[in-house]
Every structure is written in C-alpha cells, then in structure tokens.
Design a protein around this motif. Sequence first.
Motif, PDB file in Angstrom:
ATOM      1  N   ALA A  25      -6.046   2.392 -17.300  1.00  0.00           N
ATOM      2  CA  ALA A  25      -4.816   1.817 -16.728  1.00  0.00           C
ATOM      3  C   ALA A  25      -3.627   2.023 -17.659  1.00  0.00           C
ATOM      4  CB  ALA A  25      -5.020   0.342 -16.427  1.00  0.00           C
ATOM      5  N   LYS A  26      -3.833   1.833 -18.947  1.00  0.00           N
ATOM      6  CA  LYS A  26      -2.750   1.973 -19.923  1.00  0.00           C
ATOM      7  C   LYS A  26      -2.229   3.406 -19.995  1.00  0.00           C
ATOM      8  CE  LYS A  26      -4.439  -1.762 -22.783  1.00  0.00           C
ATOM      9  NZ  LYS A  26      -5.197  -2.117 -23.975  1.00  0.00           N
ATOM     10  N   THR A  48     -13.254  -0.776 -11.576  1.00  0.00           N
ATOM     11  CA  THR A  48     -12.025  -0.996 -10.809  1.00  0.00           C
ATOM     12  C   THR A  48     -11.318  -2.257 -11.290  1.00  0.00           C
ATOM     13  OG1 THR A  48     -12.925   0.146  -8.885  1.00  0.00           O
ATOM     14  CG2 THR A  48     -11.089  -1.370  -8.490  1.00  0.00           C
ATOM     15  N   ARG A  49     -12.079  -3.321 -11.546  1.00  0.00           N
ATOM     16  CA  ARG A  49     -11.491  -4.570 -12.052  1.00  0.00           C
ATOM     17  C   ARG A  49     -10.719  -4.292 -13.342  1.00  0.00           C
ATOM     18  NH1 ARG A  49     -15.933  -7.651 -13.227  1.00  0.00           N
ATOM     19  NH2 ARG A  49     -16.220  -7.848 -10.998  1.00  0.00           N
ATOM     20  N   GLY A  56      -1.988  -5.095 -14.613  1.00  0.00           N
ATOM     21  CA  GLY A  56      -1.223  -6.336 -14.533  1.00  0.00           C
ATOM     22  C   GLY A  56      -1.669  -7.365 -13.521  1.00  0.00           C
ATOM     23  N   HIS A  57      -2.676  -7.098 -12.713  1.00  0.00           N
ATOM     24  CA  HIS A  57      -3.147  -8.082 -11.731  1.00  0.00           C
ATOM     25  C   HIS A  57      -3.866  -9.216 -12.448  1.00  0.00           C
ATOM     26  CE1 HIS A  57      -4.592  -9.697  -7.952  1.00  0.00           C
ATOM     27  NE2 HIS A  57      -5.839  -9.654  -8.410  1.00  0.00           N
ATOM     28  N   GLY A  75       4.684  -5.208  -8.661  1.00  0.00           N
ATOM     29  CA  GLY A  75       6.020  -4.710  -8.972  1.00  0.00           C
ATOM     30  C   GLY A  75       6.199  -3.322  -8.405  1.00  0.00           C
ATOM     31  N   GLU A  76       6.349  -2.347  -9.290  1.00  0.00           N
ATOM     32  CA  GLU A  76       6.577  -0.968  -8.851  1.00  0.00           C
ATOM     33  C   GLU A  76       5.282  -0.191  -8.669  1.00  0.00           C
ATOM     34  OE1 GLU A  76       9.517   1.078 -11.159  1.00  0.00           O
ATOM     35  OE2 GLU A  76      10.757  -0.705 -11.303  1.00  0.00           O
ATOM     36  N   VAL A  77       4.146  -0.824  -8.969  1.00  0.00           N
ATOM     37  CA  VAL A  77       2.856  -0.134  -8.880  1.00  0.00           C
ATOM     38  C   VAL A  77       2.092  -0.629  -7.658  1.00  0.00           C
ATOM     39  CG1 VAL A  77       0.657   0.314 -10.030  1.00  0.00           C
ATOM     40  CG2 VAL A  77       2.732   0.076 -11.391  1.00  0.00           C
ATOM     41  N   SER A  78       1.675   0.304  -6.831  1.00  0.00           N
ATOM     42  CA  SER A  78       0.802  -0.003  -5.698  1.00  0.00           C
ATOM     43  C   SER A  78      -0.583   0.525  -6.035  1.00  0.00           C
ATOM     44  CB  SER A  78       1.298   0.676  -4.419  1.00  0.00           C
ATOM     45  OG  SER A  78       2.553   0.175  -4.057  1.00  0.00           O
ATOM     46  N   ILE A  79      -1.571  -0.356  -5.915  1.00  0.00           N
ATOM     47  CA  ILE A  79      -2.954   0.024  -6.181  1.00  0.00           C
ATOM     48  C   ILE A  79      -3.737  -0.211  -4.900  1.00  0.00           C
ATOM     49  CG2 ILE A  79      -4.996  -0.353  -7.619  1.00  0.00           C
ATOM     50  CD1 ILE A  79      -3.060  -1.847  -9.568  1.00  0.00           C
TER      51      ILE A  79
END
Length: 158
Positions: A25-26, A48-49, A56-57, A75-79
């Motif tokens: 993720a980073k 996935t978690r 950020g979730h 925010g600006e990220v859709s997962i």
Amino acid sequence: MSVDVTLEIDLGDEAATIALGSQLAKLIESGAVFYLHGDLGAGKTTLTRGIVQGLGHQGNVKSPTYTLVEPYELGEVSIYHFDLYRLGDPEELEFMGIRDYFAPHAVCIVEWPEKGAGVIPTADMDIDLAYHGAGRRAVLRPHTERGKQLTEAISRYA
C-alpha cells in the motif's frame, strides 16, 4: 507482457501477511490491479486487509464473497475488493459494470480472478499465497511496468 522479476516472500503468520499488504500500500503511487491466488484460507483476504488498511481504512475488511465487490472510498483513493469465488459466469460482471471499477487511479484487488477471465483487465501483479510449513509463502509476479516497479520496491523490504 510478463516482466521477469518474480519475488518469493515467506510469511510466518497473519501479522506478516498484513505487513506485506501494508508495505505494498505504501508503494502504490497511482492505482494498481492485484490478482490474488490461493486455496481457501491461504491469506488472500488477510493480505487485502493489509493493503486496504495501509491505504488508510480504519474499519473492518471483509471478504465480499456474496456481494462480489466491497468498495472503500478513502479521500482521493478508491479501492475495490472483488471476490469472484461464487461467480457463475464471467458475463455477470458485465451486468454489474465491472469495467467502471478499473479506473487508472483505483486500486483493484481480485480474489479468484480466473472466474472473471476474458472480462477483467490484466493485473499489474499476480500474488500467489500458499501454505508453507507453519506459515505461508507469497509469490509476486508482475505483468506490467507498474507491477515491476512495485515488485522491485517491495524486494528491498522483504
């Protein structure tokens, strides 16, 4: 395009699997598509978690086994976390507008991607999770330049 940079990582426990996801993720700069492979219980949802929480979730991350997709808007990220295990026919994905989810800046994580063959786009990276001794082993195989960059970056931390 297959990029020859396969990386194997031993994961001793659930925390190590989450940590791998968090590290991935980073490193995501602008969207990515991950295909997760492995037997039931091999750690696909756990990985996935790590990715979703690493982006950020704060809440739970569950497998969308019955809904097919679990969206996370951060925010600006859709997962979008897909679990295609119960999919009967890949054509069903067309009815749900699957192509709309795979936007360039979205992070799409697909469990059981073989069930959507011919409909879902190519992954940036395939991640195979398998039982290995008392833990698991993750094998990362990039298929795009973005996937290669992620694999090379994660290899520095593995």
